[in-house]
Design an enzyme around this catalytic site. Structure first.
Site, PDB file in Angstrom:
ATOM      1  CG  ASN A  31     -55.665   9.407  85.690  1.00  0.00           C
ATOM      2  OD1 ASN A  31     -55.408   8.615  85.232  1.00  0.00           O
ATOM      3  ND2 ASN A  31     -56.114   9.485  87.027  1.00  0.00           N
TER       4      ASN A  31
ATOM      5  CE  LYS B  21     -61.322   9.426  87.507  1.00  0.00           C
ATOM      6  NZ  LYS B  21     -60.987   8.775  88.605  1.00  0.00           N
TER       7      LYS B  21
ATOM      8  NE  ARG C  62     -52.872   7.184  88.306  1.00  0.00           N
ATOM      9  CZ  ARG C  62     -53.643   6.445  88.416  1.00  0.00           C
ATOM     10  NH1 ARG C  62     -55.007   6.344  87.602  1.00  0.00           N
ATOM     11  NH2 ARG C  62     -53.537   5.347  89.301  1.00  0.00           N
TER      12      ARG C  62
ATOM     13  CG  HIS D 242     -53.678   4.081  94.611  1.00  0.00           C
ATOM     14  ND1 HIS D 242     -54.039   2.758  95.085  1.00  0.00           N
ATOM     15  CD2 HIS D 242     -54.493   4.241  93.535  1.00  0.00           C
ATOM     16  CE1 HIS D 242     -54.917   2.403  94.434  1.00  0.00           C
ATOM     17  NE2 HIS D 242     -55.414   3.160  93.656  1.00  0.00           N
TER      18      HIS D 242
ATOM     19  CG  HIS E 163     -56.254   5.515  97.354  1.00  0.00           C
ATOM     20  ND1 HIS E 163     -55.837   6.810  96.639  1.00  0.00           N
ATOM     21  CD2 HIS E 163     -56.895   4.913  96.362  1.00  0.00           C
ATOM     22  CE1 HIS E 163     -56.199   6.851  95.710  1.00  0.00           C
ATOM     23  NE2 HIS E 163     -57.175   5.716  95.360  1.00  0.00           N
ATOM     24  CB  ILE E 164     -60.810   2.753 100.595  1.00  0.00           C
ATOM     25  CG1 ILE E 164     -59.866   2.530 101.730  1.00  0.00           C
ATOM     26  CG2 ILE E 164     -61.727   1.581 100.489  1.00  0.00           C
ATOM     27  CD1 ILE E 164     -58.853   1.264 101.476  1.00  0.00           C
TER      28      ILE E 164
ATOM     29  CG  ASN F 296     -63.456   0.457  90.863  1.00  0.00           C
ATOM     30  OD1 ASN F 296     -64.324  -0.578  91.442  1.00  0.00           O
ATOM     31  ND2 ASN F 296     -63.289   0.497  89.742  1.00  0.00           N
ATOM     32  N   GLY F 297     -60.176   1.027  92.842  1.00  0.00           N
ATOM     33  CA  GLY F 297     -59.045   0.535  93.110  1.00  0.00           C
ATOM     34  C   GLY F 297     -58.410   0.957  94.515  1.00  0.00           C
TER      35      GLY F 297
ATOM     36  NE  ARG G  13     -57.667  -3.305  89.433  1.00  0.00           N
ATOM     37  CZ  ARG G  13     -57.221  -1.998  89.528  1.00  0.00           C
ATOM     38  NH1 ARG G  13     -56.703  -1.677  90.700  1.00  0.00           N
ATOM     39  NH2 ARG G  13     -57.317  -1.236  88.776  1.00  0.00           N
TER      40      ARG G  13
ATOM     41  CG  ASP H 247     -71.112   3.078  93.830  1.00  0.00           C
ATOM     42  OD1 ASP H 247     -71.337   3.159  95.255  1.00  0.00           O
ATOM     43  OD2 ASP H 247     -71.302   3.850  93.121  1.00  0.00           O
TER      44      ASP H 247
ATOM     45  CD  GLU I 146     -54.910   9.848  92.792  1.00  0.00           C
ATOM     46  OE1 GLU I 146     -54.224   8.833  92.492  1.00  0.00           O
ATOM     47  OE2 GLU I 146     -56.142  10.309  92.817  1.00  0.00           O
TER      48      GLU I 146
END
Length: 445
Positions: A7, A14, A91, A180, A208-209, A211-212, A241, A283, A387
């Protein structure tokens, strides 16, 4: 058969090494700060001590070389020879309308990715760089692309067409794509198992919570609507964002300050969201600590983020008509009880009853839990996403000519008997740490 998944983000890579035959993760990790100073790898292999190393990675090829070095290391590694890797799954954030499902990567496919790279300028170029680097390092194995947008191809036109000049869609591809997708696919299938339903019978709202962040309305097991749009900028409040704003704001601020389009894009994508509201933090854990100490911007940030989630939950309940479960996933969704509680407060009249104690106890990435009350008409689950498992299964199926679009394909994790061996091994530590966790775990094995 060993399958590697990659990814590649703009500044990170990753990875996971998975033994398909024994259904177990051999190694995983991440290289951070790729293309920046201070690059470093964090690597963990099954049964081996954790491995960290600083190493400059001016590009993705150097990062993948560093990963190969780690997984082949005699002391910290997972395999003995690169030839053990039989396939690589990548990905790809944006497949546009051209790529509606996972594909084996050819020169023509890479050309296609480059043609639509403008749809995700912060993500797709890095994905492409990672693919090309990995193909240089591992040229003799098949490489496959798993699209984040593929899951959302089932959305009706009423969900994905914007109220803009229609030519913008037909000529330039301006529409809602959603992201996502691999996370939503995995968690929707697991939620159906927990509900005792077939995927085609489940109506869900999945948040889906991380950083994005994005939220997905799932109708009869398929994506019906989602909060992210043409790009990952639209929708929920995210780490950096903005999510939803009045589209006139950028023009107003550019006129007021003289900001260029590039500067505005940077502000909306990298200087807004949690960071923008608090002026200090990205964070959510830092925000929680500051809020507990009375920092007013941190408190405001929590309220804004939770309110945005709550608005989408309400809207998607209206869109779906019947909702079987709300699902939280990803970093904050899985380990953020404050965010979950604030987001669902006041929704009892919609049949959502959160159990405060269960919610506090759900602090693990190694089990699926229920945090709603026993009498809640709408269940609330916390399902750790995976994922990499979707990427691995798609890659294996592509190589064996058994792959099909997700509406016609059955994944191993759709089975009530599915067990994630690696998470099961790590769960005892969490059970000792979080009181009450044992009482809310579902699908125990």
């Amino acid at each position: 058969m060993v399958i590697m998944t990659l990814n590649c983000g703009s500044s990170s890579v990753k990875y996971q090494i998975y033994d398909w035959d024994n259904k177990t993760r051999l190694a995983s990790g991440v290289v951070e700060r790729v293309t920046q100073k201070g690059s470093a790898i964090e690597h963990e292999a099954k049964g081996k001590p954790e491995y960290k190393k600083e190493h400059d990675c001016p590009d993705h090829k150097e990062a993948i070389k560093l990963i190969m070095e780690a997984i082949l290391d005699p002391e910290y590694g997972a395999i003995k020879d690169p030839s053990e890797i039989k396939a690589v799954g990548h990905r790809v954030v944006h497949g546009g309308e051209k790529f509606a499902s996972s594909v084996i990567i050819t020169d023509e496919v890479i050309k296609g990715f480059k043609e639509i790279a403008h749809l995700a300028p912060l993500h797709n170029p890095a994905n492409i760089q990672g693919i090309e680097a990995a193909k240089d390092i591992l040229p003799d194995v098949p490489h496959c692309a798993i699209m984040d947008t593929a899951w959302h191809q089932t959305m009706p036109a009423s969900s994905y067409i914007y109220a803009l000049p229609y030519e913008w869609y037909t000529k330039y591809g301006v529409r809602r794509y959603g992201f996502h997708g691999t996370s939503f696919l995995y968690t929707s299938r697991r939620a159906a198992v927990l509900l005792g339903k077939k995927p085609s019978e489940a109506n869900l709202i999945i948040a889906h919570i991380g950083n994005g962040a994005s939220i997905n309305a799932v109708k009869n097991g398929c994506s019906y609507d989602t909060s992210m749009g043409l790009t990952p900028l639209e929708g929920l409040v995210m780490g950096t964002r903005s999510g939803d704003i009045d589209p006139a704001i950028p023009f107003y601020m550019m006129n007021q300050t003289g900001m260029s389009p590039a500067e505005m894009e940077t502000a909306l994508n990298k200087k807004s969201g949690v960071l923008g509201i608090t002026s200090k933090w990205v964070d959510r854990r830092d925000v929680e600590i500051a809020a507990e100490k009375g920092d007013q911007q941190a408190i405001l940030c929590q309220k804004i983020e939770a309110y945005r989630i709550r608005k989408y939950v309400g809207a998607y309940m209206a869109a779906l008509g019947r909702v079987d479960a709300i699902v939280f996933t990803a970093g904050v969704g899985e380990k953020g009880p404050i965010t979950r509680q604030m987001a669902l407060e006041g929704l009892e009249n919609l049949g959502i009853k959160l159990d405060p104690e269960r919610n506090k106890a759900s602090m693990t990435r190694n089990a699926e839990t229920i945090i709603s009350t026993d009498d809640s008409p709408v269940k609330v689950f916390v399902i750790p996403t995976d994922e990499e498992m979707v990427m691995t299964e798609d890659t294996y199926a592509l190589l064996n000519n058994t792959y099909d679009v997700h509406t016609n394909f059955t994944y191993s994790f759709e089975s009530p008997d599915y067990v994630n061996k690696d998470r099961l091994e790590k769960l005892p530590k969490d059970l000792k740490k979080w009181q009450g966790l044992d009482k809310i775990i579902l699908n125990k094995k």
